[in-house]
Design a protein around this motif. Sequence first.
Motif, PDB file in Angstrom:
ATOM      1  N   LEU A 168      51.096 -42.334 -27.691  1.00 24.25           N
ATOM      2  CA  LEU A 168      52.545 -42.323 -27.455  1.00 24.25           C
ATOM      3  C   LEU A 168      53.418 -43.325 -28.383  1.00 24.25           C
ATOM      4  O   LEU A 168      54.543 -43.093 -28.805  1.00 24.25           O
ATOM      5  N   GLY A 169      52.835 -44.592 -28.662  1.00 20.81           N
ATOM      6  CA  GLY A 169      53.201 -45.457 -29.572  1.00 20.81           C
ATOM      7  C   GLY A 169      53.309 -44.889 -30.963  1.00 20.81           C
ATOM      8  O   GLY A 169      54.311 -44.942 -31.549  1.00 20.81           O
ATOM      9  N   VAL A 170      52.243 -44.277 -31.403  1.00 26.75           N
ATOM     10  CA  VAL A 170      52.462 -43.353 -32.721  1.00 26.75           C
ATOM     11  C   VAL A 170      53.583 -42.223 -33.005  1.00 26.75           C
ATOM     12  O   VAL A 170      54.196 -42.542 -33.708  1.00 26.75           O
ATOM     13  N   LEU A 171      53.796 -41.713 -31.744  1.00 27.94           N
ATOM     14  CA  LEU A 171      54.649 -40.743 -31.723  1.00 27.94           C
ATOM     15  C   LEU A 171      56.242 -41.465 -31.912  1.00 27.94           C
ATOM     16  O   LEU A 171      56.977 -40.826 -32.360  1.00 27.94           O
ATOM     17  N   ARG A 172      56.263 -42.510 -30.990  1.00 32.48           N
ATOM     18  CA  ARG A 172      57.600 -43.305 -31.254  1.00 32.48           C
ATOM     19  C   ARG A 172      57.823 -43.564 -32.506  1.00 32.48           C
ATOM     20  O   ARG A 172      59.022 -43.770 -33.008  1.00 32.48           O
ATOM     21  N   GLU A 173      56.747 -44.337 -33.118  1.00 37.22           N
ATOM     22  CA  GLU A 173      57.080 -44.999 -34.486  1.00 37.22           C
ATOM     23  C   GLU A 173      57.195 -44.081 -35.544  1.00 37.22           C
ATOM     24  O   GLU A 173      58.196 -44.274 -36.349  1.00 37.22           O
ATOM     25  N   ARG A 174      56.313 -43.160 -35.509  1.00 40.89           N
ATOM     26  CA  ARG A 174      56.269 -42.220 -36.645  1.00 40.89           C
ATOM     27  C   ARG A 174      56.068 -42.697 -38.088  1.00 40.89           C
ATOM     28  O   ARG A 174      55.125 -42.585 -38.746  1.00 40.89           O
ATOM     29  N   ASP A 175      56.991 -43.618 -38.559  1.00 35.95           N
ATOM     30  CA  ASP A 175      56.751 -44.083 -39.783  1.00 35.95           C
ATOM     31  C   ASP A 175      56.682 -43.154 -41.127  1.00 35.95           C
ATOM     32  O   ASP A 175      56.144 -43.443 -41.982  1.00 35.95           O
ATOM     33  N   ASP A 176      57.406 -42.036 -40.761  1.00 36.08           N
ATOM     34  CA  ASP A 176      57.421 -41.034 -41.910  1.00 36.08           C
ATOM     35  C   ASP A 176      55.883 -40.742 -42.138  1.00 36.08           C
ATOM     36  O   ASP A 176      55.559 -40.020 -43.335  1.00 36.08           O
TER      37      ASP A 176
ATOM     38  N   PHE B 155      39.205 -41.587 -22.833  1.00 38.80           N
ATOM     39  CA  PHE B 155      40.637 -41.506 -23.458  1.00 38.80           C
ATOM     40  C   PHE B 155      41.753 -41.704 -22.163  1.00 38.80           C
ATOM     41  O   PHE B 155      42.742 -42.648 -22.351  1.00 38.80           O
ATOM     42  N   GLY B 156      41.488 -41.108 -21.328  1.00 35.93           N
ATOM     43  CA  GLY B 156      42.533 -41.321 -20.051  1.00 35.93           C
ATOM     44  C   GLY B 156      42.772 -42.427 -19.778  1.00 35.93           C
ATOM     45  O   GLY B 156      43.909 -42.994 -19.086  1.00 35.93           O
ATOM     46  N   GLU B 157      41.927 -43.563 -19.862  1.00 34.54           N
ATOM     47  CA  GLU B 157      42.184 -45.043 -19.577  1.00 34.54           C
ATOM     48  C   GLU B 157      42.929 -45.887 -20.282  1.00 34.54           C
ATOM     49  O   GLU B 157      43.478 -46.623 -19.448  1.00 34.54           O
ATOM     50  N   MET B 158      42.846 -45.436 -21.466  1.00 36.10           N
ATOM     51  CA  MET B 158      43.473 -46.431 -22.436  1.00 36.10           C
ATOM     52  C   MET B 158      44.182 -45.542 -23.627  1.00 36.10           C
ATOM     53  O   MET B 158      44.632 -46.474 -24.499  1.00 36.10           O
ATOM     54  N   GLY B 159      43.993 -44.314 -23.863  1.00 37.34           N
ATOM     55  CA  GLY B 159      44.506 -44.008 -24.917  1.00 37.34           C
ATOM     56  C   GLY B 159      46.030 -43.561 -25.108  1.00 37.34           C
ATOM     57  O   GLY B 159      46.657 -43.494 -26.119  1.00 37.34           O
ATOM     58  N   PHE B 160      46.601 -43.102 -24.038  1.00 42.07           N
ATOM     59  CA  PHE B 160      48.124 -42.734 -23.926  1.00 42.07           C
ATOM     60  C   PHE B 160      48.888 -43.877 -24.522  1.00 42.07           C
ATOM     61  O   PHE B 160      49.831 -43.206 -25.248  1.00 42.07           O
ATOM     62  N   PRO B 161      48.973 -44.876 -23.947  1.00 43.66           N
ATOM     63  CA  PRO B 161      49.796 -45.817 -24.582  1.00 43.66           C
ATOM     64  C   PRO B 161      49.669 -46.170 -26.193  1.00 43.66           C
ATOM     65  O   PRO B 161      50.751 -45.842 -26.631  1.00 43.66           O
ATOM     66  N   VAL B 162      48.536 -45.823 -26.573  1.00 40.68           N
ATOM     67  CA  VAL B 162      48.319 -45.836 -28.203  1.00 40.68           C
ATOM     68  C   VAL B 162      49.022 -44.846 -28.809  1.00 40.68           C
ATOM     69  O   VAL B 162      49.859 -44.862 -29.721  1.00 40.68           O
TER      70      VAL B 162
END
Length: 915
Positions: free
Chosen positions: A78-86, A69-76
């Motif tokens: 964090l993107g979810v947290l930014r978009e939220r989309d309700d 997860f540390g290799e590739m999970g953070f960008p994904v």
Amino acid sequence: MKKMDLVSGYKGMVGLVFGNENNSTSNEDSYVERLLDCISNGKLPEDRRNAMAELQSVVAESHAAQLAFGEMGFPVLLGVLRERDDDVEMVRGALETLVSALTPIAHPKLHANEVQPALMNADLLSREGQSISLLLGLLEEDDFYIRYYTLQLLTALLTNSPNRLQEAILAIPRGITRLMDMLMDREVIRNEALLLLTYLTREAEEIQKILVFEGAFEKIFSIIKEEGGSEGGVVVQDCLELLNNLLRNNSSNQVLLRETIGFDSLISILKLRGTTYSFTQQKTINLLSVLETIRLLLNGDSNTNILTNKTILVQRKVLDYLLMLGVESQWAPVSVRCLVFHCIGDLISGHRQSLDALASKSLGDGSEVEPALNSILRIILRTSSMQEFIAADYVFKSFCEHNSDGQKMLASTLIPHPMSITNARFEEDVNMSFGSMLLHGLAMSEHDGDLEISSRAASILSHVMKDNIQCKEKVLQIKLESSMPSLESAEPLLHRMVKYLALASSRKGKEEKSTTPRSSYFQPIILKLLVTWLYDCPKAVQSFLDSRPHLTYLIELVSDNESTVCARGLAAVVLGECVIYNKIVESGKDAFAIVDTISQKVGLTSYFLRLDEMQKSFLFSSEKSTQPQPRKPLTRSNANSMAEMEDIDDNELTDNRNDDHPMLASMFDSQFVNFIKSLEGGIRDSIVQIYSHPKSNVSVVPAELEQKKDENDRDYIKRLKLFVEKQCSEIQDLLNRNATLAEDLANTGGGGSAETKPRSNNGSERVQIETLRRDLQEVSQRLEMFKTENSNIQNEALSYKNLAEKMETDLKSLSDAYNSLEQANYSLEMEVRALKSGGATLGPDIEKIKAEAREEAQKESEGELGDLLVCLGQEQSKVEKLSARLVELGEDVDVLLEGIGEDETGLLDDDDDED
């Protein structure tokens, strides 16, 4: 690009750590990758939610999944947290997964020096741009779980990367304010925010100041009151830990607390509630936390602030609550009682108002009322806890430090009682005075051999006498009766303490070698008393040396290799005090005799090495001599161990009987260590000084000084002169050698230095150089003396020469006057003759006139001659004195007077010719 480089570096480390594992690791990597792809690119919201839930589960349970997860999970995520989309559920899942990725998992194959996935992930997340700002923004969301998981994630980040997170929060506008707002949220959120703030404020002074200005004090005490004060749970502990973080070494925050809400809310936490006074573990921790807060207010880097805090605290009756908790409530845990005693010691140290309050305070009810100091002394003498004895001893140390009036007050109660009274058990008699109780404790070893009680009483007595010559001399007059009065008379208290010192040695020798005896600290404490007593007190030194066995025993103790390093070193210090504070003139007890005894029985080299060994020991280490070690802050991680304080266990020590007891590290504080170091320097200098100077009195007269038969005085004086010159030369040579030897030994002792500067000359060369230097100095002094005498002689000779010239002038004037008088007389006689030849008619008148003239001339001549004789007598006396002085100066008087005689002779010849 920078982030990709970091991830590539971690990939290399991951491959290194897990390169030899089976294919399950690669399968988990690919599985995590598929889940992340589904979260990023899934079409159906339900599939994305399921993938997020599965990802959270596998990351929380699998060590390999955390690495993947540390290799590739953070960008994904964090993107979810930014978009939220309700989609609140997706945001919750992303936060929970991030928390799991930063939470360590126990892995049996992972070693301490290998990569920790949780630490790696925390470092990666803290380096993600705007990640902290994004998380702080989530705290404003309405959803409870989003705020809850966000606080947990920030706490996990702070635990693993504190500095980076502190810097990021400070750089974000209103970052601290958002965290402070969480303290007013629901209870679960509040508790998480409180825990986060305790981690955040441990070493961040800037954040501490911001929190205080954001109203942290009011919110902290509001939560403590809401939770029930000391009776509350772990939330009260977290509040007090946060409060301590804000006050520790921060004078400005202490001033704000004092001037805003005051100390009343803090002191109220110390009040015991209920009738049973039960102490649960959590209550104990809460009380320890608030007591630590009190100590922080009583210590710091600003003396003015400390004195102000002490004044306000004692005015708010904090001493009453401390005495109730630590002295009267003997059912309180040992850890609480010990910290209470430390608080009392800090409160009264150097503060007159607090000292007076403690001295006048009484405890108990009804007929069992007694002074607070008596109650504390009773605890010292009867407690079974070594830690409690050390803490209570600190109270008396603080009370007596720079408090001569208090010392005299305590010393005035030291009045011995008959044996029938002192045989009573002191813990049962609350009417016993302080001095009676202390002397009773000192005499316990004589009754039942309880050296532990006597050694504790000796420690208190050392505080009473420290730096107070009047108290020392008063205690010198105290005599204790023996347990067998029919066999022994009363002996001075000082002699009794030396007897206990010897008794401790014999007790220690009987202990088993397999354990370090509890009595190993008896000797150092009694020796500390002797060091304190003899310091700058010649009368105590004389009393100590009145008994010859005392000196013999100290010599044996210094030479005893079975004794501890501390005992041998302190015994050497006591011997040194017998040298530097020795005013005895009696032969055999003076300072020279003590040094001579040390040299013969121990050897100066061994003696100085004992001092050096003590200075290099742990008890006298350089770290202790600088500043006392600060108390370890009470946190969640160490709270349980500090609440369940275990007493010092003798069996935990090594099998070596020469080890010093660990409790001495607390008894020998930095102040005592520095005192011993300065005293040691004076001892070394004094011994060198004594070896460099002879004794003033000589008891045996050599036979060479007696005058032989048929030896005239001249030969006797000549022989005595040669004998004295020879003795002076030998004595000076011996003194030079002794000074060289003593100085070499003193420097060999080290004085605490690891390296010594190499010497350029050996002993004989130094003696020669010293002799030449002394001879040159003597010659220079003689030359200056001769120059001065020569100048004085020349001035005196010139004065005498001027005086002689003046005398010669006066004599010539007198001679001229005498010649004038003779000429006048001759003229008168010629006139008389002329008148006679002029006629007989004048007959009787002429004769009458002639007779009158002759009579008048005779009177005038006699007067002049009288004056001349007086002047000649005075001048003759001056000439005789001048002649004697010139003879002393080596001048030839006849040569000097030769010219003057010829002149006078010439004058006389001229007079004869005129006649």
